[in-house]
Enzyme design. Structure first.
Site, mmCIF file in Angstrom:
data_model
loop_
_atom_site.group_PDB
_atom_site.id
_atom_site.type_symbol
_atom_site.label_atom_id
_atom_site.label_comp_id
_atom_site.label_asym_id
_atom_site.label_seq_id
_atom_site.Cartn_x
_atom_site.Cartn_y
_atom_site.Cartn_z
ATOM 1 N N SER A 37 46.436 32.099 34.697
ATOM 2 C CA SER A 37 47.677 32.342 35.438
ATOM 3 C C SER A 37 47.826 33.849 35.601
ATOM 4 O O SER A 37 47.342 34.630 34.776
ATOM 5 C CB SER A 37 48.882 31.798 34.661
ATOM 6 N N TYR A 89 53.403 31.314 26.559
ATOM 7 C CA TYR A 89 52.611 30.957 27.740
ATOM 8 C C TYR A 89 51.780 32.145 28.227
ATOM 9 O O TYR A 89 50.574 32.035 28.460
ATOM 10 C CB TYR A 89 53.531 30.458 28.854
#
Length: 260
Positions: free
Chosen positions: A149, A166
């Site tokens: 990501s 995350y």
């Protein structure tokens, strides 16, 4: 010498896509099948997998599904063995299964940190290790695509997101990709990563609602979020022989957000 069409073809290839029942995972499973690959997808919920297989079948794609929780180490080896039983071999592995958790760093629950790390990092290592040992290394061929990501390339600005676990996990995926590429190149295995920006999905729903689609889109040089087609080209590049001399690379598919 092969033509570009032949280099990008996946006819006769097999693919395993974790987290493939919806969102970006389903988009990528669809792309692989459209290029000719036979596909096995996985996720935790059988009902979502059934819907995904029906979706793929309606598009003429040969696919099946395995329900599994990859955050649990004991599940990984049987899962890979079952995928191999169905496919015969695994040419392409897409490590897409992942989780997120939003909380300020000072209040982030340890159990939530562990949940994110176990699925986003530990399971990618375990699945890649099993697929490598059981299928790719013995055949001296494989394509591993890890979904990271742009959150793994930088921190979050003030007033945006509070997703320290995350972001940390996706940063780990970035360097896992580079390190495994360095180790497994001698086995004829390429390892690359796609780093998506914002795509509407179940995982990003909360962020999109809190920050706003318009605000996020304005932060992109292209002025929009990702759509249902935007990962397909990058995925097929890394999954096909068109990338036979590309490894250890991180490709952001984010409308240019990470470039400015």
């Amino acid at each position: 010498m092969r033509t570009p069409q032949e280099l990008f073809s996946l006819q006769g290839k097999t693919a395993l896509v974790t987290g493939g029942s919806r969102g970006l995972g389903l988009q990528m499973a669809e792309a692989l099948g459209e290029q000719g690959a036979r596909v096995v997808i996985s996720a935790r919920k059988q009902e979502e997998l059934d819907e995904a297989v029906a979706h793929l079948a309606a598009r003429g794609i040969e696919a099946s599904a395995i329900a599994v929780d990859l955050s649990k180490e004991a599940n990984v080896q049987p899962f890979v063995e079952e995928a191999l039983r169905r496919l015969g071999q695994i040419d392409i592995l897409v490590n897409n299964a992942g989780a997120s958790w939003g909380a300020p760093a000072e209040d982030h629950p340890l159990e939530a940190w562990d949940k994110v790390m176990n699925l986003n990092v530990r399971s990618i290592f375990l699945v890649s290790q099993a697929v490598g040992k059981l299928s790719m290394i013995p055949r001296h061929y494989g394509k591993i695509i890890n979904i990271s990501s742009i959150a793994g390339l930088a921190g979050n600005g003030p007033g945006t997101m509070q997703t320290i676990a995350y972001n940390t996990s996706k940063g780990a995926v970035v360097n896992f990709t580079r390190t495994l590429a360095g180790e497994w190149g001698r086995h004829g295995i390429t390892v690359n990563s796609i780093a998506p920006g914002f795509f509407p999905s179940k995982m990003t729903k909360g962020v999109l609602e809190s920050i706003g689609v318009d605000r996020l889109a304005k932060g992109s040089p292209l002025g929009r979020l990702g759509d249902d087609e935007d990962l397909k080209g990058a995925l097929i590049l890394f999954a096909s022989d068109a990338s036979k001399h590309i490894t250890g690379q991180i490709l952001a598919v984010d409308g240019g957000v990470s470039a400015v």
